[in-house]
Design a protein around this motif. Structure first.
Motif, PDB file in Angstrom:
ATOM      1  N   PHE A  26      98.900 -35.804 -79.588  1.00  0.00           N
ATOM      2  CA  PHE A  26      99.799 -35.953 -80.730  1.00  0.00           C
ATOM      3  C   PHE A  26      99.149 -35.386 -81.988  1.00  0.00           C
ATOM      4  O   PHE A  26      99.761 -34.620 -82.728  1.00  0.00           O
ATOM      5  CB  PHE A  26     100.157 -37.434 -80.922  1.00  0.00           C
ATOM      6  CG  PHE A  26     100.958 -37.699 -82.162  1.00  0.00           C
ATOM      7  CD1 PHE A  26     102.340 -37.588 -82.150  1.00  0.00           C
ATOM      8  CD2 PHE A  26     100.336 -38.052 -83.350  1.00  0.00           C
ATOM      9  CE1 PHE A  26     103.090 -37.830 -83.301  1.00  0.00           C
ATOM     10  CE2 PHE A  26     101.065 -38.294 -84.502  1.00  0.00           C
ATOM     11  CZ  PHE A  26     102.443 -38.181 -84.475  1.00  0.00           C
ATOM     12  N   VAL A  27      97.907 -35.780 -82.225  1.00  0.00           N
ATOM     13  CA  VAL A  27      97.201 -35.328 -83.429  1.00  0.00           C
ATOM     14  C   VAL A  27      97.042 -33.811 -83.411  1.00  0.00           C
ATOM     15  O   VAL A  27      97.258 -33.141 -84.424  1.00  0.00           O
ATOM     16  CB  VAL A  27      95.840 -36.045 -83.568  1.00  0.00           C
ATOM     17  CG1 VAL A  27      94.999 -35.440 -84.684  1.00  0.00           C
ATOM     18  CG2 VAL A  27      96.063 -37.540 -83.813  1.00  0.00           C
ATOM     19  N   GLU A  28      96.691 -33.271 -82.269  1.00  0.00           N
ATOM     20  CA  GLU A  28      96.539 -31.818 -82.154  1.00  0.00           C
ATOM     21  C   GLU A  28      97.880 -31.128 -82.393  1.00  0.00           C
ATOM     22  O   GLU A  28      97.945 -30.100 -83.086  1.00  0.00           O
ATOM     23  CB  GLU A  28      95.992 -31.462 -80.778  1.00  0.00           C
ATOM     24  CG  GLU A  28      95.583 -30.019 -80.659  1.00  0.00           C
ATOM     25  CD  GLU A  28      94.878 -29.715 -79.346  1.00  0.00           C
ATOM     26  OE1 GLU A  28      94.955 -28.554 -78.923  1.00  0.00           O
ATOM     27  OE2 GLU A  28      94.268 -30.619 -78.757  1.00  0.00           O
ATOM     28  N   ASP A  29      98.956 -31.684 -81.853  1.00  0.00           N
ATOM     29  CA  ASP A  29     100.285 -31.081 -82.008  1.00  0.00           C
ATOM     30  C   ASP A  29     100.758 -31.107 -83.461  1.00  0.00           C
ATOM     31  O   ASP A  29     101.254 -30.100 -83.961  1.00  0.00           O
ATOM     32  CB  ASP A  29     101.317 -31.777 -81.119  1.00  0.00           C
ATOM     33  CG  ASP A  29     101.123 -31.471 -79.646  1.00  0.00           C
ATOM     34  OD1 ASP A  29     100.342 -30.552 -79.306  1.00  0.00           O
ATOM     35  OD2 ASP A  29     101.735 -32.176 -78.820  1.00  0.00           O
ATOM     36  N   ILE A  30     100.626 -32.247 -84.141  1.00  0.00           N
ATOM     37  CA  ILE A  30     101.123 -32.308 -85.521  1.00  0.00           C
ATOM     38  C   ILE A  30     100.256 -31.490 -86.468  1.00  0.00           C
ATOM     39  O   ILE A  30     100.728 -31.059 -87.510  1.00  0.00           O
ATOM     40  CB  ILE A  30     101.292 -33.756 -86.055  1.00  0.00           C
ATOM     41  CG1 ILE A  30      99.961 -34.476 -86.127  1.00  0.00           C
ATOM     42  CG2 ILE A  30     102.322 -34.523 -85.267  1.00  0.00           C
ATOM     43  CD1 ILE A  30     100.005 -35.771 -86.916  1.00  0.00           C
ATOM     44  N   GLY A  31      99.012 -31.256 -86.084  1.00  0.00           N
ATOM     45  CA  GLY A  31      98.127 -30.421 -86.897  1.00  0.00           C
ATOM     46  C   GLY A  31      98.161 -28.963 -86.495  1.00  0.00           C
ATOM     47  O   GLY A  31      97.336 -28.177 -86.950  1.00  0.00           O
ATOM     48  N   ASP A  32      99.115 -28.579 -85.647  1.00  0.00           N
ATOM     49  CA  ASP A  32      99.232 -27.200 -85.147  1.00  0.00           C
ATOM     50  C   ASP A  32      97.904 -26.682 -84.610  1.00  0.00           C
ATOM     51  O   ASP A  32      97.555 -25.517 -84.789  1.00  0.00           O
ATOM     52  CB  ASP A  32      99.759 -26.262 -86.238  1.00  0.00           C
ATOM     53  CG  ASP A  32     101.226 -26.468 -86.525  1.00  0.00           C
ATOM     54  OD1 ASP A  32     101.955 -26.869 -85.596  1.00  0.00           O
ATOM     55  OD2 ASP A  32     101.650 -26.231 -87.670  1.00  0.00           O
ATOM     56  N   GLY A  33      97.135 -27.565 -83.985  1.00  0.00           N
ATOM     57  CA  GLY A  33      95.870 -27.171 -83.379  1.00  0.00           C
ATOM     58  C   GLY A  33      94.691 -27.131 -84.327  1.00  0.00           C
ATOM     59  O   GLY A  33      93.552 -26.982 -83.908  1.00  0.00           O
ATOM     60  N   SER A  34      94.941 -27.285 -85.631  1.00  0.00           N
ATOM     61  CA  SER A  34      93.838 -27.213 -86.596  1.00  0.00           C
ATOM     62  C   SER A  34      93.125 -28.556 -86.764  1.00  0.00           C
ATOM     63  O   SER A  34      92.030 -28.612 -87.318  1.00  0.00           O
ATOM     64  CB  SER A  34      94.346 -26.727 -87.962  1.00  0.00           C
ATOM     65  OG  SER A  34      95.224 -27.680 -88.524  1.00  0.00           O
ATOM     66  N   VAL A  35      93.732 -29.622 -86.294  1.00  0.00           N
ATOM     67  CA  VAL A  35      93.130 -30.953 -86.371  1.00  0.00           C
ATOM     68  C   VAL A  35      92.957 -31.461 -84.948  1.00  0.00           C
ATOM     69  O   VAL A  35      93.895 -31.438 -84.163  1.00  0.00           O
ATOM     70  CB  VAL A  35      94.027 -31.937 -87.164  1.00  0.00           C
ATOM     71  CG1 VAL A  35      93.413 -33.314 -87.213  1.00  0.00           C
ATOM     72  CG2 VAL A  35      94.302 -31.409 -88.556  1.00  0.00           C
ATOM     73  N   LYS A  36      91.759 -31.888 -84.642  1.00  0.00           N
ATOM     74  CA  LYS A  36      91.491 -32.424 -83.305  1.00  0.00           C
ATOM     75  C   LYS A  36      90.707 -33.715 -83.438  1.00  0.00           C
ATOM     76  O   LYS A  36      89.836 -33.836 -84.289  1.00  0.00           O
ATOM     77  CB  LYS A  36      90.694 -31.432 -82.473  1.00  0.00           C
ATOM     78  CG  LYS A  36      91.459 -30.167 -82.192  1.00  0.00           C
ATOM     79  CD  LYS A  36      90.675 -29.225 -81.316  1.00  0.00           C
ATOM     80  CE  LYS A  36      91.385 -27.904 -81.279  1.00  0.00           C
ATOM     81  NZ  LYS A  36      91.665 -27.398 -80.009  1.00  0.00           N
ATOM     82  N   LEU A  37      91.046 -34.676 -82.605  1.00  0.00           N
ATOM     83  CA  LEU A  37      90.277 -35.917 -82.492  1.00  0.00           C
ATOM     84  C   LEU A  37      89.515 -35.836 -81.179  1.00  0.00           C
ATOM     85  O   LEU A  37      90.127 -35.847 -80.118  1.00  0.00           O
ATOM     86  CB  LEU A  37      91.210 -37.130 -82.432  1.00  0.00           C
ATOM     87  CG  LEU A  37      91.708 -37.746 -83.706  1.00  0.00           C
ATOM     88  CD1 LEU A  37      92.581 -38.959 -83.396  1.00  0.00           C
ATOM     89  CD2 LEU A  37      90.586 -38.135 -84.617  1.00  0.00           C
TER      90      LEU A  37
END
Length: 105
Positions: A26-37
């Motif tokens: 979810f986090v990767e998707d909403i950040g368009d791949g620029s945010v990763k946990l």
């Protein structure tokens, strides 16, 4: 105030219970791949949110998903909902200020 990772986890759980991998996606998707946990950050954050009473483990899950006894599902507590709403309102005010400053259209 929550950490960025804490808010991201709460936001991921706002639409219903999820397991850790679903939260990461979810986090990767909403950040368009620029945010990763990463897993370490994710599970440290979940541990902190559990200790603070903002999330809890649940038996609820995705009935369509293959069963995995190790998979743990998490959901927001009422306190978690309140914390997520408060953080979202703060972020909305920050976005409005950025817009007024001409940083975003």
């Amino acid at each position: 105030m929550l950490t960025a990772a804490g808010f991201q986890v709460l936001l991921a759980l706002a639409s219903g219970p999820a397991h850790g991998y679903a939260v990461m996606r979810f986090v990767e998707d909403i950040g368009d791949g620029s945010v990763k946990l990463g897993p370490g950050t994710l599970y440290r954050t979940i541990s902190r949110l559990l200790a603070d009473g903002l999330v809890e483990e649940t038996e609820e899950g995705d009935p369509a998903a293959p069963h995995d006894a190790r998979r743990r599902y998490y959901r927001l507590t009422p306190e978690g909902v309140a914390a997520a709403r408060s953080e979202a309102a703060l972020m909305a005010r920050m976005v409005a200020a950025a817009r007024e400053a001409g940083l975003i259209p």
